[in-house]
Design an enzyme around this catalytic site. Structure first.
Site, PDB file in Angstrom:
ATOM      1  N   GLU B  52       0.818  -1.218   0.000  1.00  0.00           N
ATOM      2  CA  GLU B  52       0.000   0.000   0.000  1.00  0.00           C
ATOM      3  C   GLU B  52       0.850   1.265   0.000  1.00  0.00           C
ATOM      4  O   GLU B  52       0.536   2.237  -0.687  1.00  0.00           O
ATOM      5  CB  GLU B  52      -0.941   0.018   1.213  1.00  0.00           C
ATOM      6  CG  GLU B  52      -2.055  -1.011   1.150  1.00  0.00           C
ATOM      7  CD  GLU B  52      -1.620  -2.396   1.608  1.00  0.00           C
ATOM      8  OE1 GLU B  52      -0.504  -2.509   2.154  1.00  0.00           O
ATOM      9  OE2 GLU B  52      -2.397  -3.352   1.431  1.00  0.00           O
ATOM     10  N   HIS B 122     -10.900  -3.903  10.777  1.00  0.00           N
ATOM     11  CA  HIS B 122     -11.551  -3.658   9.484  1.00  0.00           C
ATOM     12  C   HIS B 122     -12.796  -2.797   9.598  1.00  0.00           C
ATOM     13  O   HIS B 122     -13.604  -2.779   8.691  1.00  0.00           O
ATOM     14  CB  HIS B 122     -11.966  -4.996   8.836  1.00  0.00           C
ATOM     15  CG  HIS B 122     -10.839  -5.768   8.241  1.00  0.00           C
ATOM     16  ND1 HIS B 122      -9.759  -6.195   8.965  1.00  0.00           N
ATOM     17  CD2 HIS B 122     -10.612  -6.193   6.975  1.00  0.00           C
ATOM     18  CE1 HIS B 122      -8.930  -6.861   8.188  1.00  0.00           C
ATOM     19  NE2 HIS B 122      -9.419  -6.873   6.978  1.00  0.00           N
TER      20      HIS B 122
END
Lengths: 324, 316
Positions: B52, B122
């Site tokens: 990322e 998450h």
């Protein structure tokens, strides 16, 4: 290498040296605020590498970036004007030492975060490859950056997408104060090979050697053979930055500093050119830097009311710190 | 989800400098990115490795060369991992270079907030962090706004973060009308007019607020303002509303401490004509969403808390 080419390399290295020596004085005297990370000692790397680039190629630079920017062709007057925080600087006084860059010369920023340029350079290399006209990107970083995960991620992206980028590791043996062997497992070049890149090591105090090996690696990049890695062994003659210099903080063995200073790349190439040539170039360079100092000291300062100018390229209403 | 997918198709068709990159974008794992690889090819749709930080700055480099990358993050909390690359790199280039360069990147968070059962790592809604750092940030609450804001984000010359609330991506409660209007950044929307109290509702809570306002409609007349863009915030629209109603309740999926709701309430207290203390309905301080559904739901703001806050503010 022709004598003309050697003279050009010498002139470029001397320009950086003279510029940085003047800056170091100005930083210690407080005329340059904050501090600078002098490139003194490492000139052969920037000059040797950039001698193999055209104006259409790109570089990413670092916190120790003045040498890269000058070697890529930046006007020393405007670089110094930036360091003095004036409107004549490349960044109109908004960047300073760690961010000074003339983007018209393909300099994709000088970056204050170690290892940050590799991924930015990879993105630029992807676009260069898509354009299909053989432009390449060189990403400079130090040995300290080899411990940054994002740089290793960037190696991977460059390798899987076969990008035209040359990663140049300026191994000056210290990550600020941490010695190379205390901070880096394995070796920088061997790590690069692990990503399937062609990796070479070169004496970073020999500008002609740097130029030669860079030329070979850049040619590979231009031919679409994917990324390459060049480790240059070099040394910074002064400390990490000017503030440490000012405080007299030195963590290196004095004998080690002396040994590396004896290998000064400017003196070495100067010896090949002869005293007359050297004296002539040195005089001209001194004049250039004198002129840059004069120019920068007379450049106008930005207006405090414009402190957040350029925050956005587009529009956004920004509220002030106090609303009465 | 369909609206955002249509927006991406439309913008990639309209401008060949628009690229898409991220994890699993080729197969369209999030739904938002489906069908793009077959249509636009590998030159414009890049499946990235799980890097990322590098691919976020890769987008910055491509943007500096004139491209308009859209970078997808399938998990909202990946924004923490790339905070440096967004806030300290992409965002700062314009000012640090004295305007020499712009970085037109769009960060698409295709699933922000709790997804019921995805637990601690998450389930966050980190848009307040980006807003605080000055990143242009949008949080659409309807499919039409998701479409229109996403297209504006891609066209904007600055980095823009788009947070699509998970609750809406998976919901069919609000049908995709198929609207294809561009929604400008920085413009709030008054979804319901009323004179007694203003509710600022963000993202999935737009639906919550509409539901609560309707259920109370026989007793109070509630005005609902959806900021749509959380930074830069449309203060003029909110000022007009609050100066009319004199009362304010904010419902927002951020944590209480320094969340978006805190800023809205603080601004109202400083600048607006209030007749009652403003209130926030948000997550508790420092929330970590637990796995068990009852615990998850206990921490995420909902209609009950909003109803209580409205009642308390109006002394019903």
């Amino acid at each position: 290498m022709t004598r003309e080419h050697q003279m050009a390399l010498y002139r470029s290295m001397k320009l950086i040296r003279e510029f940085e020596e003047r800056c170091l004085d100005m930083a210690i005297a407080g005329e340059i605020i904050g501090g600078i990370h002098p490139y003194i000692g490492q000139e052969a790397v920037a000059v040797g590498v950039c001698s193999q680039l055209t104006e259409r190629d790109f570089i990413t630079s670092t916190h120790r970036g003045h040498g890269h920017v000058l070697a890529k062709g930046a006007d020393p007057r405007r670089l110094l004007a930036e360091l003095l925080g004036t409107l004549e600087g490349f960044n109109k006084g908004r960047g300073g030492s760690m961010h000074a860059a003339d983007m018209k010369l393909g300099i994709l920023g000088a970056n204050g975060i170690v290892g940050a340029g590799g991924a930015i350079g990879s993105g630029a290399a992807w676009v260069a490859k898509a354009r299909g006209n053989s432009e390449v990107v060189v990403s400079f970083f130090g040995d300290g950056a080899m411990s940054q995960g994002v740089l290793l991620e960037a190696f991977n992206l460059a390798a899987i997408w076969s990008l035209p980028i040359l990663f140049v590791c300026e191994n000056n043996m210290y990550a600020t104060s941490l010695k190379l062997e205390s901070g880096l497992a394995g070796s920088a070049a061997r790590r690069a090979e692990g990503f399937g890149m062609v990796a070479r090591t070169v004496d970073g105090m020999d500008v002609e050697a740097v130029a030669d090996v860079t030329g070979e690696l850049i040619q590979r990049c231009r031919e679409g053979k994917g990324p390459a890695f060049l480790e240059c062994s070099t040394y910074r003659f002064f400390g990490h930055h000017s503030v440490l210099e000012l405080l007299g903080v030195e963590f290196r063995d004095p004998d080690e500093v002396v040994r590396w200073r004896e290998r000064d790349p400017i003196v070495a190439l100067g010896a090949k050119l002869g005293d007359d040539v050297v004296a002539e170039i040195d005089e001209a360079v001194k004049g250039t830097i004198d002129e840059a100092v004069e120019f920068a000291k007379n450049a106008p300062s930005p207006d405090p009311k414009d402190a957040l100018m350029y925050l956005y390229s587009g529009t956004a209403a920004v509220r002030p710190g106090v609303i009465l | 989800m369909h609206a955002m997918n249509r927006a991406l198709h439309a913008e990639m068709a309209a401008d060949e400098d628009v690229l898409l990159l991220g994890e699993d974008v080729g197969v369209g794992a999030s739904g938002v990115t489906s069908g793009l690889l077959p249509r636009f090819g590998r030159e414009r749709v890049l499946d990235t490795p799980l890097s990322e930080q590098a691919f976020t700055s890769f987008g910055t480099g491509a943007a500096m060369m004139g491209k308009k990358p859209v970078i997808e993050f399938q998990i909202s909390t990946l924004i923490y991992l790339v905070f440096e690359q967004i806030v300290n790199q992409a965002h700062k280039f314009s000012l640090m270079t004295g305007g020499q360069v712009s970085v037109p990147v769009t960060y698409l968070v295709a699933g922000s907030g709790s997804r019921s059962g995805w637990a601690g790592q998450h389930s966050d809604s980190p848009y307040s962090l980006l807003a605080q750092a000055g990143i242009k940030t949008v949080v659409p609450g309807t499919p039409a706004d998701a479409y229109g804001l996403f297209r504006s984000a891609i066209r904007d010359p600055d980095p823009v973060a788009v947070f699509a609330p998970s609750a809406l991506l998976e919901s069919t409660a609000v049908p995709d009308s198929g609207a294809e209007e561009i929604v400008p950044l920085g413009e709030a929307n008054v979804l319901r007019e009323g004179g007694d109290l203003t509710v600022v509702a963000v993202g999935q809570h737009v639906g919550t607020a509409l539901e609560v306002a309707d259920s109370l409609s026989d007793r109070v007349d509630i005005e609902i303002v959806d900021p749509r863009t959380v930074y830069p915030f449309d203060w003029d629209c909110l000022r007009k509303s609050v100066n009319k109603t004199g009362r304010l309740v904010v419902i927002d999926d951020s944590n209480r401490m320094c969340g978006l709701g805190a800023e809205i309430v603080a601004t109202a207290a400083e600048e607006f004509d209030l007749v009652a203390p403003p209130r926030r309905v948000c997550r508790p301080d420092g929330t970590v969403i637990p796995y068990a559904l009852a615990l998850d739901k206990a921490l995420v703001p909902g209609p009950e808390q909003l109803m209580q806050a409205i009642s308390a503010t109006l002394k019903l």
